[in-house]
Structure formats: structure tokens, C-alpha cells
Design a protein around this motif. Sequence first.
Motif, PDB file in Angstrom:
ATOM      1  N   GLN A  85       0.829  -1.215   0.000  1.00 58.50           N
ATOM      2  CA  GLN A  85       0.000   0.000   0.000  1.00 58.50           C
ATOM      3  C   GLN A  85       0.859   1.259   0.000  1.00 58.50           C
ATOM      4  O   GLN A  85       0.463   2.286  -0.544  1.00 58.50           O
ATOM      5  N   GLN A  86       2.017   1.183   0.614  1.00 64.62           N
ATOM      6  CA  GLN A  86       2.937   2.322   0.683  1.00 64.62           C
ATOM      7  C   GLN A  86       3.873   2.379  -0.528  1.00 64.62           C
ATOM      8  O   GLN A  86       4.694   3.279  -0.625  1.00 64.62           O
ATOM      9  N   HIS A  87       3.765   1.387  -1.413  1.00 68.58           N
ATOM     10  CA  HIS A  87       4.662   1.269  -2.574  1.00 68.58           C
ATOM     11  C   HIS A  87       6.118   1.182  -2.124  1.00 68.58           C
ATOM     12  O   HIS A  87       7.006   1.769  -2.735  1.00 68.58           O
ATOM     13  N   ALA A  88       6.320   0.475  -1.025  1.00 69.78           N
ATOM     14  CA  ALA A  88       7.655   0.318  -0.441  1.00 69.78           C
ATOM     15  C   ALA A  88       8.128  -1.123  -0.656  1.00 69.78           C
ATOM     16  O   ALA A  88       7.453  -2.058  -0.229  1.00 69.78           O
ATOM     17  N   PRO A  89       9.253  -1.323  -1.292  1.00 72.72           N
ATOM     18  CA  PRO A  89       9.708  -2.675  -1.621  1.00 72.72           C
ATOM     19  C   PRO A  89      10.440  -3.421  -0.507  1.00 72.72           C
ATOM     20  O   PRO A  89      10.755  -4.601  -0.671  1.00 72.72           O
ATOM     21  N   LEU A  90      10.699  -2.790   0.636  1.00 73.45           N
ATOM     22  CA  LEU A  90      11.558  -3.405   1.650  1.00 73.45           C
ATOM     23  C   LEU A  90      11.076  -4.786   2.098  1.00 73.45           C
ATOM     24  O   LEU A  90      11.855  -5.733   2.115  1.00 73.45           O
ATOM     25  N   ALA A  91       9.817  -4.925   2.470  1.00 76.27           N
ATOM     26  CA  ALA A  91       9.330  -6.215   2.976  1.00 76.27           C
ATOM     27  C   ALA A  91       9.476  -7.302   1.915  1.00 76.27           C
ATOM     28  O   ALA A  91       9.955  -8.404   2.210  1.00 76.27           O
ATOM     29  N   ALA A  92       9.094  -6.996   0.678  1.00 75.37           N
ATOM     30  CA  ALA A  92       9.206  -7.987  -0.393  1.00 75.37           C
ATOM     31  C   ALA A  92      10.668  -8.314  -0.680  1.00 75.37           C
ATOM     32  O   ALA A  92      11.019  -9.480  -0.915  1.00 75.37           O
ATOM     33  N   LEU A  93      11.524  -7.320  -0.647  1.00 76.17           N
ATOM     34  CA  LEU A  93      12.951  -7.542  -0.896  1.00 76.17           C
ATOM     35  C   LEU A  93      13.568  -8.442   0.167  1.00 76.17           C
ATOM     36  O   LEU A  93      14.283  -9.399  -0.143  1.00 76.17           O
ATOM     37  N   LEU A  94      13.276  -8.153   1.425  1.00 74.41           N
ATOM     38  CA  LEU A  94      13.798  -8.985   2.515  1.00 74.41           C
ATOM     39  C   LEU A  94      13.211 -10.389   2.456  1.00 74.41           C
ATOM     40  O   LEU A  94      13.926 -11.376   2.661  1.00 74.41           O
ATOM     41  N   LEU A  95      11.927 -10.479   2.162  1.00 77.71           N
ATOM     42  CA  LEU A  95      11.275 -11.773   2.046  1.00 77.71           C
ATOM     43  C   LEU A  95      11.925 -12.592   0.929  1.00 77.71           C
ATOM     44  O   LEU A  95      12.239 -13.771   1.120  1.00 77.71           O
ATOM     45  N   GLY A  96      12.144 -11.967  -0.214  1.00 72.90           N
ATOM     46  CA  GLY A  96      12.779 -12.669  -1.333  1.00 72.90           C
ATOM     47  C   GLY A  96      14.177 -13.152  -1.017  1.00 72.90           C
ATOM     48  O   GLY A  96      14.540 -14.296  -1.314  1.00 72.90           O
ATOM     49  N   GLN A  97      14.958 -12.290  -0.403  1.00 74.72           N
ATOM     50  CA  GLN A  97      16.335 -12.677  -0.063  1.00 74.72           C
ATOM     51  C   GLN A  97      16.362 -13.791   0.983  1.00 74.72           C
ATOM     52  O   GLN A  97      17.132 -14.748   0.873  1.00 74.72           O
ATOM     53  N   ALA A  98      15.518 -13.664   2.005  1.00 72.27           N
ATOM     54  CA  ALA A  98      15.483 -14.695   3.050  1.00 72.27           C
ATOM     55  C   ALA A  98      15.025 -16.030   2.470  1.00 72.27           C
ATOM     56  O   ALA A  98      15.598 -17.083   2.786  1.00 72.27           O
ATOM     57  N   GLN A  99      14.003 -15.984   1.624  1.00 71.23           N
ATOM     58  CA  GLN A  99      13.524 -17.221   0.996  1.00 71.23           C
ATOM     59  C   GLN A  99      14.615 -17.838   0.128  1.00 71.23           C
ATOM     60  O   GLN A  99      14.825 -19.053   0.147  1.00 71.23           O
ATOM     61  N   LEU A 100      15.319 -17.018  -0.611  1.00 74.58           N
ATOM     62  CA  LEU A 100      16.399 -17.508  -1.468  1.00 74.58           C
ATOM     63  C   LEU A 100      17.498 -18.151  -0.630  1.00 74.58           C
ATOM     64  O   LEU A 100      17.998 -19.228  -0.959  1.00 74.58           O
ATOM     65  N   ARG A 101      17.844 -17.533   0.478  1.00 70.10           N
ATOM     66  CA  ARG A 101      18.885 -18.097   1.351  1.00 70.10           C
ATOM     67  C   ARG A 101      18.453 -19.431   1.960  1.00 70.10           C
ATOM     68  O   ARG A 101      19.297 -20.281   2.237  1.00 70.10           O
ATOM     69  N   LEU A 102      17.143 -19.607   2.161  1.00 76.60           N
ATOM     70  CA  LEU A 102      16.645 -20.855   2.753  1.00 76.60           C
ATOM     71  C   LEU A 102      16.244 -21.882   1.688  1.00 76.60           C
ATOM     72  O   LEU A 102      15.741 -22.952   2.025  1.00 76.60           O
ATOM     73  N   GLY A 103      16.463 -21.563   0.425  1.00 77.94           N
ATOM     74  CA  GLY A 103      16.169 -22.507  -0.646  1.00 77.94           C
ATOM     75  C   GLY A 103      14.740 -22.471  -1.158  1.00 77.94           C
ATOM     76  O   GLY A 103      14.356 -23.325  -1.955  1.00 77.94           O
ATOM     77  N   GLY A 104      13.966 -21.513  -0.742  1.00 79.64           N
ATOM     78  CA  GLY A 104      12.579 -21.388  -1.204  1.00 79.64           C
ATOM     79  C   GLY A 104      12.520 -20.616  -2.502  1.00 79.64           C
ATOM     80  O   GLY A 104      12.108 -19.453  -2.534  1.00 79.64           O
ATOM     81  N   ARG A 105      12.914 -21.260  -3.583  1.00 79.47           N
ATOM     82  CA  ARG A 105      13.057 -20.569  -4.872  1.00 79.47           C
ATOM     83  C   ARG A 105      11.753 -19.965  -5.383  1.00 79.47           C
ATOM     84  O   ARG A 105      11.743 -18.831  -5.856  1.00 79.47           O
ATOM     85  N   GLU A 106      10.663 -20.701  -5.323  1.00 86.18           N
ATOM     86  CA  GLU A 106       9.395 -20.177  -5.842  1.00 86.18           C
ATOM     87  C   GLU A 106       8.906 -18.983  -5.008  1.00 86.18           C
ATOM     88  O   GLU A 106       8.452 -17.984  -5.562  1.00 86.18           O
ATOM     89  N   ALA A 107       8.987 -19.109  -3.693  1.00 83.54           N
ATOM     90  CA  ALA A 107       8.586 -17.996  -2.820  1.00 83.54           C
ATOM     91  C   ALA A 107       9.515 -16.803  -3.030  1.00 83.54           C
ATOM     92  O   ALA A 107       9.070 -15.650  -3.037  1.00 83.54           O
ATOM     93  N   ALA A 108      10.805 -17.070  -3.214  1.00 81.35           N
ATOM     94  CA  ALA A 108      11.770 -15.995  -3.477  1.00 81.35           C
ATOM     95  C   ALA A 108      11.433 -15.295  -4.786  1.00 81.35           C
ATOM     96  O   ALA A 108      11.466 -14.062  -4.867  1.00 81.35           O
ATOM     97  N   LEU A 109      11.099 -16.077  -5.798  1.00 74.58           N
ATOM     98  CA  LEU A 109      10.752 -15.516  -7.102  1.00 74.58           C
ATOM     99  C   LEU A 109       9.567 -14.554  -6.994  1.00 74.58           C
ATOM    100  O   LEU A 109       9.619 -13.425  -7.495  1.00 74.58           O
ATOM    101  N   LEU A 110       8.522 -14.995  -6.326  1.00 79.48           N
ATOM    102  CA  LEU A 110       7.334 -14.139  -6.171  1.00 79.48           C
ATOM    103  C   LEU A 110       7.675 -12.845  -5.435  1.00 79.48           C
ATOM    104  O   LEU A 110       7.262 -11.753  -5.837  1.00 79.48           O
ATOM    105  N   ALA A 111       8.427 -12.967  -4.361  1.00 81.11           N
ATOM    106  CA  ALA A 111       8.768 -11.789  -3.560  1.00 81.11           C
ATOM    107  C   ALA A 111       9.696 -10.847  -4.320  1.00 81.11           C
ATOM    108  O   ALA A 111       9.515  -9.619  -4.279  1.00 81.11           O
ATOM    109  N   LEU A 112      10.680 -11.382  -5.028  1.00 78.59           N
ATOM    110  CA  LEU A 112      11.604 -10.525  -5.775  1.00 78.59           C
ATOM    111  C   LEU A 112      10.903  -9.833  -6.935  1.00 78.59           C
ATOM    112  O   LEU A 112      11.204  -8.674  -7.239  1.00 78.59           O
ATOM    113  N   ARG A 113       9.967 -10.527  -7.566  1.00 78.99           N
ATOM    114  CA  ARG A 113       9.173  -9.873  -8.619  1.00 78.99           C
ATOM    115  C   ARG A 113       8.378  -8.705  -8.031  1.00 78.99           C
ATOM    116  O   ARG A 113       8.272  -7.644  -8.637  1.00 78.99           O
TER     117      ARG A 113
END
Length: 144
Positions: A85-113
Amino acid sequence: MNALPDDLESRVLDLANQAIAHQTAGEHRQAAKHWGRAIALADSGLGSDEIRHWLSAGAAEALYRLGDYAACIVAARAAQDWSRQQHAPLAALLLGQAQLRLGGREAALLALREARALGGEAIWDAIDLDLRAAAARLLRSHAA
């Protein structure tokens, strides 16, 4: 006697400011503790106020920097709708990176997009250097 909402909000914001100061100084453990205390205090009397989501975004960053990726994911998800709602990418960026580090490729993909949709190509500068190549490969391999 319960604290008045304005007094409670002031105390929450004071804890958040302390968390930000610790985070800025690279003291991520202390920052995470202050974010956690601010969230607990907000939960005790501010309920679903927007401030709770902002606090969660701050906590997600501190937890990510500590390497507590599972806790980061929980905090980032708590902040994700508000961040959109705030057009702020921080939560999605952190979510994507954390998912990627834990091997959650599909979840990381969605969050990074989502992070890229919110923040544009500038988000690449915010991705950890050691993850940039993996994130780029992931996004390229699933290009629409």
C-alpha cells in the motif's frame, strides 16, 4: 492504570527510534530486541494500527541482518500488505532474499518480482552482493 493511546504510541515510537539507531550502528541484535519490544507494546494497546506493520518491516531487516531468515520471513510477511500500500519494496525484498537463502526458490521468485514491481530496477542495488547473481538467474529462468 493503562497508558493513554498517545502515551503508548510515544513509547512505541521511542523504542522504534532506539531500534533504528542500533540498526544504523550495525548493532542488529539490539535493534531486533527493540523492534520486538516495540511490537509487543503496540500489540498490547494499538492493535492493528498501521504502526505495527512499519515496526514489522524494521524487525524483518534486523532479523535478516542477524541471519535469522525464518524469523525475517515471518516479520516481512506481517509487513507485506502495508508495504504494498505504501509502494515500499523493503518487505518484499527482505522476504525474497530470506527465501532464497533458505532454498525457497518459488517464494523468493514471487517476492523478488514484487520488490522489482514496487521499487523498479533500483532494488538490485539493495540486494546483498552475494545473492545478486542467484536472484538474477532465478528471475531470468522464470521470465514471462
